[in-house]
Enzyme design. Structure first.
Site, PDB file in Angstrom:
ATOM      1  N   SER A  82     -11.760   0.815  -5.392  1.00 39.28           N
ATOM      2  CA  SER A  82     -11.473   1.457  -6.683  1.00 39.28           C
ATOM      3  C   SER A  82     -12.644   1.558  -7.648  1.00 39.28           C
ATOM      4  O   SER A  82     -12.512   1.250  -8.843  1.00 39.28           O
ATOM      5  CB  SER A  82     -10.306   0.757  -7.387  1.00 39.28           C
ATOM      6  OG  SER A  82      -9.168   0.946  -6.644  1.00 39.28           O
ATOM      7  N   ASP A 102      -4.469   1.030  -9.151  1.00 42.06           N
ATOM      8  CA  ASP A 102      -5.898   0.749  -9.296  1.00 42.06           C
ATOM      9  C   ASP A 102      -6.274   0.570 -10.760  1.00 42.06           C
ATOM     10  O   ASP A 102      -6.971  -0.373 -11.132  1.00 42.06           O
ATOM     11  CB  ASP A 102      -6.730   1.898  -8.701  1.00 42.06           C
ATOM     12  CG  ASP A 102      -6.395   2.154  -7.246  1.00 42.06           C
ATOM     13  OD1 ASP A 102      -5.661   1.335  -6.655  1.00 42.06           O
ATOM     14  OD2 ASP A 102      -6.846   3.177  -6.706  1.00 42.06           O
ATOM     15  N   ASP A 132       2.909   2.342  -4.817  1.00 45.49           N
ATOM     16  CA  ASP A 132       2.869   2.487  -6.291  1.00 45.49           C
ATOM     17  C   ASP A 132       3.473   3.811  -6.759  1.00 45.49           C
ATOM     18  O   ASP A 132       4.291   3.838  -7.679  1.00 45.49           O
ATOM     19  CB  ASP A 132       1.467   2.232  -6.873  1.00 45.49           C
ATOM     20  CG  ASP A 132       0.362   3.135  -6.355  1.00 45.49           C
ATOM     21  OD1 ASP A 132       0.603   3.925  -5.410  1.00 45.49           O
ATOM     22  OD2 ASP A 132      -0.760   3.048  -6.905  1.00 45.49           O
ATOM     23  N   TYR A 188      -3.747  12.197   1.281  1.00 41.62           N
ATOM     24  CA  TYR A 188      -3.080  11.293   0.326  1.00 41.62           C
ATOM     25  C   TYR A 188      -1.973  12.064  -0.398  1.00 41.62           C
ATOM     26  O   TYR A 188      -0.827  11.608  -0.478  1.00 41.62           O
ATOM     27  CB  TYR A 188      -4.119  10.746  -0.672  1.00 41.62           C
ATOM     28  CG  TYR A 188      -3.546   9.783  -1.689  1.00 41.62           C
ATOM     29  CD1 TYR A 188      -3.622   8.414  -1.489  1.00 41.62           C
ATOM     30  CD2 TYR A 188      -2.918  10.235  -2.847  1.00 41.62           C
ATOM     31  CE1 TYR A 188      -3.088   7.518  -2.413  1.00 41.62           C
ATOM     32  CE2 TYR A 188      -2.388   9.359  -3.773  1.00 41.62           C
ATOM     33  CZ  TYR A 188      -2.479   7.998  -3.551  1.00 41.62           C
ATOM     34  OH  TYR A 188      -1.947   7.129  -4.480  1.00 41.62           O
ATOM     35  N   GLU A 231       0.853  -1.196   0.000  1.00 43.27           N
ATOM     36  CA  GLU A 231       0.000   0.000   0.000  1.00 43.27           C
ATOM     37  C   GLU A 231       0.889   1.246   0.000  1.00 43.27           C
ATOM     38  O   GLU A 231       1.931   1.275   0.681  1.00 43.27           O
ATOM     39  CB  GLU A 231      -0.868  -0.050   1.263  1.00 43.27           C
ATOM     40  CG  GLU A 231      -2.287   0.365   1.079  1.00 43.27           C
ATOM     41  CD  GLU A 231      -3.085  -0.526   0.137  1.00 43.27           C
ATOM     42  OE1 GLU A 231      -3.154  -0.206  -1.071  1.00 43.27           O
ATOM     43  OE2 GLU A 231      -3.642  -1.519   0.599  1.00 43.27           O
TER      44      GLU A 231
HETATM   45  C1  GLA Z   1      -5.329   4.653  -3.800  1.00 40.37           C
HETATM   46  C2  GLA Z   1      -4.570   5.092  -5.047  1.00 40.37           C
HETATM   47  C3  GLA Z   1      -3.529   4.055  -5.463  1.00 40.37           C
HETATM   48  C4  GLA Z   1      -2.642   3.652  -4.288  1.00 40.37           C
HETATM   49  C5  GLA Z   1      -3.485   3.330  -3.052  1.00 40.37           C
HETATM   50  C6  GLA Z   1      -2.649   3.093  -1.835  1.00 40.37           C
HETATM   51  O1  GLA Z   1      -6.110   3.526  -4.061  1.00 40.37           O
HETATM   52  O2  GLA Z   1      -5.462   5.306  -6.103  1.00 40.37           O
HETATM   53  O3  GLA Z   1      -2.761   4.542  -6.528  1.00 40.37           O
HETATM   54  O4  GLA Z   1      -1.693   4.622  -4.017  1.00 40.37           O
HETATM   55  O5  GLA Z   1      -4.414   4.357  -2.754  1.00 40.37           O
HETATM   56  O6  GLA Z   1      -1.873   1.965  -2.000  1.00 40.37           O
END
Ligand code: GLA
Length: 385
Positions: free
Chosen positions: A131, A177, A42, A227, A39
Protein backbone atom coordinates in the site's frame (compact mmCIF):
# COMPACT_ATOMS: atom_id res chain seq x y z
CA UNK A 1 17.95 0.69 13.56
CA UNK A 2 14.50 1.22 12.11
CA UNK A 3 14.15 4.55 13.85
CA UNK A 4 17.43 5.58 12.25
CA UNK A 5 16.26 4.45 8.84
CA UNK A 6 13.12 6.53 9.16
CA UNK A 7 15.16 9.43 10.46
CA UNK A 8 17.34 9.23 7.36
CA UNK A 9 14.27 9.26 5.14
CA UNK A 10 12.78 12.25 6.98
CA UNK A 11 16.09 14.10 6.88
CA UNK A 12 16.51 13.50 3.15
CA UNK A 13 13.01 14.71 2.35
CA UNK A 14 13.19 17.73 4.69
CA UNK A 15 16.69 18.54 3.41
CA UNK A 16 15.50 18.55 -0.19
CA UNK A 17 12.61 20.85 0.66
CA UNK A 18 14.82 23.31 2.55
CA UNK A 19 17.37 23.39 -0.21
CA UNK A 20 14.77 23.90 -2.95
CA UNK A 21 12.49 26.39 -1.24
CA UNK A 22 14.73 27.97 1.42
CA UNK A 23 12.04 27.59 4.04
CA UNK A 24 10.98 25.20 6.78
CA UNK A 25 8.42 22.52 5.76
CA UNK A 26 5.61 20.84 7.64
CA UNK A 27 6.63 17.16 7.85
CA UNK A 28 4.29 14.15 7.79
CA UNK A 29 4.89 10.41 7.75
CA UNK A 30 2.34 7.90 6.51
CA UNK A 31 2.96 4.15 6.67
CA UNK A 32 2.24 1.21 4.41
CA UNK A 33 0.39 -1.80 5.76
CA UNK A 34 0.37 -5.56 5.97
CA UNK A 35 -2.79 -7.60 6.02
CA UNK A 36 -2.70 -10.65 8.22
CA UNK A 37 -5.82 -12.16 6.67
CA UNK A 38 -9.13 -10.98 5.14
CA UNK A 39 -8.39 -10.29 1.49
CA UNK A 40 -10.91 -8.87 -0.99
CA UNK A 41 -13.44 -8.68 1.82
CA UNK A 42 -13.30 -4.91 2.41
CA UNK A 43 -15.36 -3.83 -0.61
CA UNK A 44 -17.83 -6.58 0.27
CA UNK A 45 -18.26 -4.87 3.66
CA UNK A 46 -16.69 -7.81 5.42
CA UNK A 47 -13.79 -8.25 7.83
CA UNK A 48 -10.11 -7.38 7.37
CA UNK A 49 -7.15 -7.71 9.73
CA UNK A 50 -4.41 -5.26 8.68
CA UNK A 51 -1.72 -3.36 10.57
CA UNK A 52 0.38 -0.32 9.72
CA UNK A 53 4.11 -0.99 9.38
CA UNK A 54 7.24 1.01 10.07
CA UNK A 55 7.91 1.66 6.38
CA UNK A 56 6.14 4.38 4.44
CA UNK A 57 6.28 7.83 2.94
CA UNK A 58 7.76 11.00 4.39
CA UNK A 59 6.38 14.27 3.03
CA UNK A 60 7.58 17.87 3.32
CA UNK A 61 5.04 20.55 2.44
CA UNK A 62 4.50 24.30 2.62
CA UNK A 63 2.69 27.19 0.97
CA UNK A 64 3.94 28.29 -2.41
CA UNK A 65 4.39 31.92 -3.35
CA UNK A 66 3.71 31.11 -7.00
CA UNK A 67 0.21 30.50 -8.43
CA UNK A 68 0.81 26.81 -9.05
CA UNK A 69 1.57 23.69 -7.04
CA UNK A 70 4.91 21.97 -7.44
CA UNK A 71 5.40 18.36 -6.36
CA UNK A 72 8.68 16.43 -6.38
CA UNK A 73 8.76 12.63 -6.16
CA UNK A 74 12.31 12.18 -4.91
CA UNK A 75 12.52 8.44 -5.60
CA UNK A 76 11.49 8.96 -9.23
CA UNK A 77 13.33 12.29 -9.70
CA UNK A 78 10.12 13.60 -11.27
CA UNK A 79 8.39 16.92 -10.80
CA UNK A 80 4.72 17.73 -11.36
CA UNK A 81 3.30 21.21 -11.62
CA UNK A 82 -0.37 22.05 -11.74
CA UNK A 83 -2.88 24.73 -10.89
CA UNK A 84 -5.56 23.82 -8.35
CA UNK A 85 -8.23 25.30 -10.65
CA UNK A 86 -7.18 23.15 -13.62
CA UNK A 87 -6.94 19.56 -12.51
CA UNK A 88 -7.04 16.61 -14.83
CA UNK A 89 -5.97 13.00 -14.79
CA UNK A 90 -2.42 12.58 -16.07
CA UNK A 91 -2.63 9.90 -18.81
CA UNK A 92 0.88 8.53 -18.26
CA UNK A 93 0.80 9.40 -14.60
CA UNK A 94 1.45 6.93 -11.82
CA UNK A 95 2.12 8.67 -8.48
CA UNK A 96 0.90 11.87 -10.13
CA UNK A 97 -2.69 10.68 -10.17
CA UNK A 98 -2.73 9.89 -6.46
CA UNK A 99 -1.63 13.46 -5.79
CA UNK A 100 -4.01 15.04 -8.31
CA UNK A 101 -6.82 12.80 -7.13
CA UNK A 102 -6.52 13.90 -3.50
CA UNK A 103 -6.43 17.58 -4.46
CA UNK A 104 -9.44 17.09 -6.77
CA UNK A 105 -11.43 15.34 -4.02
CA UNK A 106 -10.71 18.08 -1.51
CA UNK A 107 -11.89 20.65 -4.02
CA UNK A 108 -14.94 18.60 -4.84
CA UNK A 109 -15.88 18.44 -1.16
CA UNK A 110 -15.75 22.23 -1.00
CA UNK A 111 -12.29 22.87 0.41
CA UNK A 112 -10.43 25.85 -0.94
CA UNK A 113 -6.74 25.23 -1.36
CA UNK A 114 -3.99 27.70 -2.15
CA UNK A 115 -0.96 26.73 -4.16
CA UNK A 116 1.48 24.54 -2.25
CA UNK A 117 4.86 22.96 -2.78
CA UNK A 118 5.67 19.49 -1.61
CA UNK A 119 8.27 16.79 -1.91
CA UNK A 120 8.08 13.19 -0.79
CA UNK A 121 10.12 10.01 -0.66
CA UNK A 122 9.60 6.55 0.76
CA UNK A 123 11.16 3.30 1.89
CA UNK A 124 8.17 1.20 0.86
CA UNK A 125 8.48 -0.70 -2.42
CA UNK A 126 5.84 0.28 -4.96
CA UNK A 127 3.52 -2.35 -6.40
CA UNK A 128 4.47 -4.72 -3.60
CA UNK A 129 1.03 -5.05 -2.04
CA UNK A 130 2.12 -3.01 0.99
CA UNK A 131 0.00 0.00 0.00
CA UNK A 132 2.50 2.63 -1.02
CA UNK A 133 -0.43 4.30 -2.81
CA UNK A 134 -2.57 4.60 0.33
CA UNK A 135 0.50 5.89 2.20
CA UNK A 136 0.92 8.63 -0.41
CA UNK A 137 -2.78 9.55 -0.49
CA UNK A 138 -2.97 9.65 3.30
CA UNK A 139 0.25 11.62 3.66
CA UNK A 140 -1.10 14.25 1.28
CA UNK A 141 -4.62 14.56 2.64
CA UNK A 142 -3.22 14.71 6.18
CA UNK A 143 -0.61 17.33 5.20
CA UNK A 144 -3.16 19.50 3.41
CA UNK A 145 -5.52 19.20 6.35
CA UNK A 146 -2.75 20.54 8.60
CA UNK A 147 -1.49 23.16 6.18
CA UNK A 148 -4.89 24.69 5.45
CA UNK A 149 -6.53 23.83 8.77
CA UNK A 150 -9.38 22.02 6.99
CA UNK A 151 -10.70 20.47 10.22
CA UNK A 152 -11.16 17.04 8.67
CA UNK A 153 -11.40 13.98 10.90
CA UNK A 154 -9.16 11.01 10.17
CA UNK A 155 -12.22 9.12 8.99
CA UNK A 156 -13.15 11.88 6.53
CA UNK A 157 -9.58 11.89 5.26
CA UNK A 158 -9.52 8.18 4.42
CA UNK A 159 -12.70 8.47 2.37
CA UNK A 160 -11.16 11.35 0.43
CA UNK A 161 -8.07 9.22 -0.18
CA UNK A 162 -10.21 6.28 -1.32
CA UNK A 163 -12.29 8.45 -3.65
CA UNK A 164 -9.06 9.79 -5.17
CA UNK A 165 -8.09 6.24 -6.04
CA UNK A 166 -11.53 5.46 -7.46
CA UNK A 167 -11.75 8.53 -9.64
CA UNK A 168 -8.18 9.39 -10.60
CA UNK A 169 -6.51 5.99 -10.62
CA UNK A 170 -9.52 3.92 -11.65
CA UNK A 171 -9.19 1.21 -9.00
CA UNK A 172 -12.47 0.57 -7.16
CA UNK A 173 -10.59 -0.28 -3.96
CA UNK A 174 -12.10 -0.89 -0.54
CA UNK A 175 -11.16 1.05 2.57
CA UNK A 176 -8.67 -1.33 4.20
CA UNK A 177 -5.42 0.23 3.00
CA UNK A 178 -6.30 3.83 3.79
CA UNK A 179 -7.77 2.78 7.13
CA UNK A 180 -4.75 0.77 8.25
CA UNK A 181 -2.30 3.44 7.14
CA UNK A 182 -4.25 6.23 8.87
CA UNK A 183 -5.29 4.48 12.09
CA UNK A 184 -2.41 2.03 12.71
CA UNK A 185 -1.38 1.33 16.31
CA UNK A 186 2.16 0.09 17.05
CA UNK A 187 2.28 -3.63 17.92
CA UNK A 188 -1.40 -4.11 17.15
CA UNK A 189 -3.40 -5.43 14.24
CA UNK A 190 -6.78 -3.89 13.47
CA UNK A 191 -9.73 -6.21 13.04
CA UNK A 192 -11.97 -3.89 11.07
CA UNK A 193 -15.64 -4.50 10.30
CA UNK A 194 -15.83 -2.60 7.03
CA UNK A 195 -19.59 -2.11 7.17
CA UNK A 196 -19.83 -0.56 10.62
CA UNK A 197 -16.21 0.69 10.71
CA UNK A 198 -15.96 -0.77 14.19
CA UNK A 199 -12.47 -1.89 15.02
CA UNK A 200 -10.96 -4.31 17.49
CA UNK A 201 -7.33 -3.55 18.25
CA UNK A 202 -5.59 -6.88 18.77
CA UNK A 203 -2.16 -7.05 20.41
CA UNK A 204 0.21 -8.93 18.11
CA UNK A 205 2.30 -10.86 20.57
CA UNK A 206 3.34 -13.80 18.43
CA UNK A 207 5.77 -15.13 21.05
CA UNK A 208 8.60 -16.91 19.24
CA UNK A 209 7.09 -16.26 15.78
CA UNK A 210 7.48 -13.43 13.32
CA UNK A 211 5.66 -12.26 10.24
CA UNK A 212 7.79 -11.92 7.16
CA UNK A 213 6.68 -10.17 3.98
CA UNK A 214 8.36 -11.33 0.79
CA UNK A 215 8.20 -8.98 -2.18
CA UNK A 216 8.09 -10.97 -5.42
CA UNK A 217 9.03 -7.91 -7.51
CA UNK A 218 6.37 -8.80 -10.04
CA UNK A 219 3.22 -6.86 -10.78
CA UNK A 220 1.28 -8.23 -13.70
CA UNK A 221 -0.52 -5.93 -16.07
CA UNK A 222 -4.31 -6.08 -15.89
CA UNK A 223 -4.06 -6.12 -12.08
CA UNK A 224 -6.30 -3.05 -11.90
CA UNK A 225 -8.92 -4.22 -14.36
CA UNK A 226 -8.99 -7.72 -12.87
CA UNK A 227 -9.45 -6.18 -9.43
CA UNK A 228 -12.43 -4.20 -10.68
CA UNK A 229 -13.80 -7.35 -12.37
CA UNK A 230 -13.69 -9.25 -9.07
CA UNK A 231 -15.55 -6.46 -7.36
CA UNK A 232 -18.17 -6.44 -10.12
CA UNK A 233 -18.65 -10.23 -9.78
CA UNK A 234 -19.29 -9.86 -6.05
CA UNK A 235 -21.77 -7.05 -6.68
CA UNK A 236 -23.61 -9.16 -9.24
CA UNK A 237 -24.04 -11.98 -6.74
CA UNK A 238 -25.17 -9.62 -3.98
CA UNK A 239 -27.73 -8.06 -6.31
CA UNK A 240 -28.96 -11.44 -7.45
CA UNK A 241 -29.62 -12.73 -3.97
CA UNK A 242 -31.06 -9.43 -2.85
CA UNK A 243 -28.54 -8.09 -0.32
CA UNK A 244 -26.73 -4.76 -0.40
CA UNK A 245 -23.31 -6.36 0.14
CA UNK A 246 -22.05 -9.90 -0.08
CA UNK A 247 -21.05 -9.94 3.58
CA UNK A 248 -24.69 -9.37 4.51
CA UNK A 249 -25.38 -12.97 3.59
CA UNK A 250 -24.20 -16.38 4.85
CA UNK A 251 -22.59 -19.37 3.18
CA UNK A 252 -25.80 -21.36 3.62
CA UNK A 253 -27.87 -18.66 1.99
CA UNK A 254 -25.42 -18.41 -0.88
CA UNK A 255 -25.48 -22.16 -1.32
CA UNK A 256 -29.23 -22.03 -1.82
CA UNK A 257 -28.68 -19.78 -4.85
CA UNK A 258 -25.84 -21.82 -6.30
CA UNK A 259 -27.80 -23.26 -9.21
CA UNK A 260 -29.00 -19.80 -10.30
CA UNK A 261 -25.58 -18.20 -10.28
CA UNK A 262 -22.83 -18.21 -12.84
CA UNK A 263 -20.36 -20.80 -11.50
CA UNK A 264 -17.40 -18.40 -11.58
CA UNK A 265 -19.36 -15.75 -9.72
CA UNK A 266 -20.48 -18.31 -7.16
CA UNK A 267 -16.86 -19.28 -6.46
CA UNK A 268 -15.88 -15.67 -5.92
CA UNK A 269 -18.72 -15.12 -3.49
CA UNK A 270 -17.96 -18.35 -1.65
CA UNK A 271 -14.36 -17.25 -1.18
CA UNK A 272 -15.42 -13.91 0.33
CA UNK A 273 -17.76 -15.50 2.87
CA UNK A 274 -15.20 -18.14 3.82
CA UNK A 275 -12.51 -15.47 4.15
CA UNK A 276 -14.68 -13.48 6.57
CA UNK A 277 -14.92 -16.60 8.73
CA UNK A 278 -11.16 -17.07 8.59
CA UNK A 279 -10.63 -13.55 9.92
CA UNK A 280 -12.64 -14.38 13.04
CA UNK A 281 -10.88 -17.72 13.37
CA UNK A 282 -7.50 -15.94 13.10
CA UNK A 283 -8.42 -13.58 15.92
CA UNK A 284 -9.38 -16.57 18.10
CA UNK A 285 -6.14 -18.35 17.18
CA UNK A 286 -4.12 -15.28 18.24
CA UNK A 287 -6.02 -15.02 21.50
CA UNK A 288 -5.46 -18.72 22.18
CA UNK A 289 -1.82 -18.44 21.03
CA UNK A 290 -2.52 -21.31 18.67
CA UNK A 291 0.13 -20.56 16.04
CA UNK A 292 -0.28 -23.76 14.00
CA UNK A 293 -3.96 -22.87 13.59
CA UNK A 294 -3.11 -19.31 12.54
CA UNK A 295 -0.69 -20.75 9.99
CA UNK A 296 -3.29 -23.16 8.64
CA UNK A 297 -5.68 -20.24 8.15
CA UNK A 298 -3.06 -18.37 6.14
CA UNK A 299 -2.56 -21.36 3.85
CA UNK A 300 -6.32 -21.78 3.48
CA UNK A 301 -6.69 -18.11 2.59
CA UNK A 302 -4.06 -18.50 -0.10
CA UNK A 303 -5.72 -21.58 -1.51
CA UNK A 304 -9.01 -19.69 -1.78
CA UNK A 305 -7.37 -16.66 -3.38
CA UNK A 306 -5.65 -18.91 -5.89
CA UNK A 307 -8.38 -21.37 -6.77
CA UNK A 308 -11.69 -19.65 -6.08
CA UNK A 309 -10.94 -15.95 -6.33
CA UNK A 310 -8.21 -16.40 -8.96
CA UNK A 311 -6.06 -13.43 -8.06
CA UNK A 312 -2.73 -15.14 -7.47
CA UNK A 313 -0.02 -15.82 -10.06
CA UNK A 314 2.76 -18.29 -10.72
CA UNK A 315 5.47 -16.38 -8.87
CA UNK A 316 3.41 -15.86 -5.75
CA UNK A 317 2.20 -19.47 -5.72
CA UNK A 318 5.80 -20.57 -6.01
CA UNK A 319 6.79 -18.48 -2.97
CA UNK A 320 3.92 -19.94 -0.92
CA UNK A 321 4.58 -23.52 -2.07
CA UNK A 322 8.29 -23.21 -1.33
CA UNK A 323 7.60 -21.70 2.08
CA UNK A 324 5.46 -24.75 2.87
CA UNK A 325 8.46 -27.06 2.46
CA UNK A 326 10.59 -25.21 5.04
CA UNK A 327 10.65 -26.36 8.67
CA UNK A 328 9.51 -23.64 11.02
CA UNK A 329 7.16 -22.00 8.50
CA UNK A 330 3.63 -22.25 9.87
CA UNK A 331 1.68 -20.46 7.15
CA UNK A 332 1.99 -18.29 4.07
CA UNK A 333 -0.30 -16.54 1.61
CA UNK A 334 -0.45 -13.80 -0.99
CA UNK A 335 -1.18 -10.38 0.46
CA UNK A 336 -3.07 -7.43 -1.02
CA UNK A 337 -4.90 -7.15 -4.31
CA UNK A 338 -2.94 -9.92 -6.04
CA UNK A 339 -1.46 -10.59 -9.51
CA UNK A 340 2.00 -10.17 -8.01
CA UNK A 341 3.12 -8.12 -5.03
CA UNK A 342 4.03 -9.89 -1.81
CA UNK A 343 3.40 -12.89 0.37
CA UNK A 344 3.07 -12.81 4.15
CA UNK A 345 4.32 -15.76 6.17
CA UNK A 346 4.26 -16.82 9.80
CA UNK A 347 7.73 -18.14 10.61
CA UNK A 348 9.42 -19.39 13.78
CA UNK A 349 12.15 -16.89 14.62
CA UNK A 350 14.85 -19.60 14.48
CA UNK A 351 13.82 -20.44 10.93
CA UNK A 352 13.87 -16.91 9.49
CA UNK A 353 17.41 -17.11 8.10
CA UNK A 354 16.74 -20.48 6.42
CA UNK A 355 13.40 -19.23 5.13
CA UNK A 356 15.07 -16.21 3.59
CA UNK A 357 18.00 -18.11 2.03
CA UNK A 358 15.94 -20.97 0.68
CA UNK A 359 13.30 -18.73 -0.82
CA UNK A 360 15.77 -16.35 -2.44
CA UNK A 361 17.74 -19.19 -3.92
CA UNK A 362 14.73 -21.13 -5.22
CA UNK A 363 13.06 -18.01 -6.62
CA UNK A 364 16.21 -16.91 -8.38
CA UNK A 365 16.65 -20.38 -9.90
CA UNK A 366 13.06 -20.59 -11.04
CA UNK A 367 12.37 -17.07 -12.31
CA UNK A 368 15.79 -15.46 -12.50
CA UNK A 369 14.46 -12.79 -10.17
CA UNK A 370 15.29 -11.50 -6.70
CA UNK A 371 12.75 -11.51 -3.94
CA UNK A 372 13.15 -9.22 -0.93
CA UNK A 373 12.38 -10.06 2.72
CA UNK A 374 10.79 -7.64 5.16
CA UNK A 375 10.46 -8.84 8.75
CA UNK A 376 7.30 -7.01 9.78
CA UNK A 377 7.43 -4.27 12.42
CA UNK A 378 4.01 -2.94 13.23
CA UNK A 379 3.97 0.83 13.65
CA UNK A 380 1.64 3.77 14.21
CA UNK A 381 -0.59 5.38 11.59
CA UNK A 382 -0.22 8.66 9.67
CA UNK A 383 1.33 11.39 11.81
CA UNK A 384 2.98 14.76 11.91
CA UNK A 385 6.73 14.59 12.48
C1 GLA B 1 -6.04 -3.71 -2.47
C2 GLA B 1 -7.16 -2.72 -2.19
C3 GLA B 1 -7.84 -3.01 -0.86
C4 GLA B 1 -8.24 -4.48 -0.74
C5 GLA B 1 -7.08 -5.39 -1.14
C6 GLA B 1 -7.48 -6.83 -1.19
O1 GLA B 1 -4.99 -3.54 -1.56
O2 GLA B 1 -6.67 -1.41 -2.19
O3 GLA B 1 -8.96 -2.18 -0.69
O4 GLA B 1 -9.38 -4.76 -1.47
O5 GLA B 1 -6.52 -5.04 -2.39
O6 GLA B 1 -7.83 -7.28 0.06
Amino acid sequence: MVVNEQKTLEDTVAGHYRQTYSSEPLMVFSPGRINLIGEHTDYNMGLVFPAAIDLGIAMAIGLSNTPYCEITALDESEVLQFHCDHLQISPQGEWQNYVLGVVAQLRKTGHKLQAFQMCFGGNLPQGSGMSSSAALENALVFSLNELFDLQLSREEMIYIAQAAEHEYVGVQCGIMDQYASMFGVAQHALLLHCKTMEVETVKMDLQEHVLVVVNSHVKHSLAESSYNDRRAACERVAAHIGVAFLSDTSLDYLQAYKAQLDSEDYQKARFVLEENQRVLAARSAIEAKDWPLLGTLLYASHQGLKVLYEVSCEEIDFLVDTAKTIDGVLGSRMMGGGFGGSTISLVHRDAVATFSNRLKHAYQNRFNLDCTMYPVKIGDGTRKL
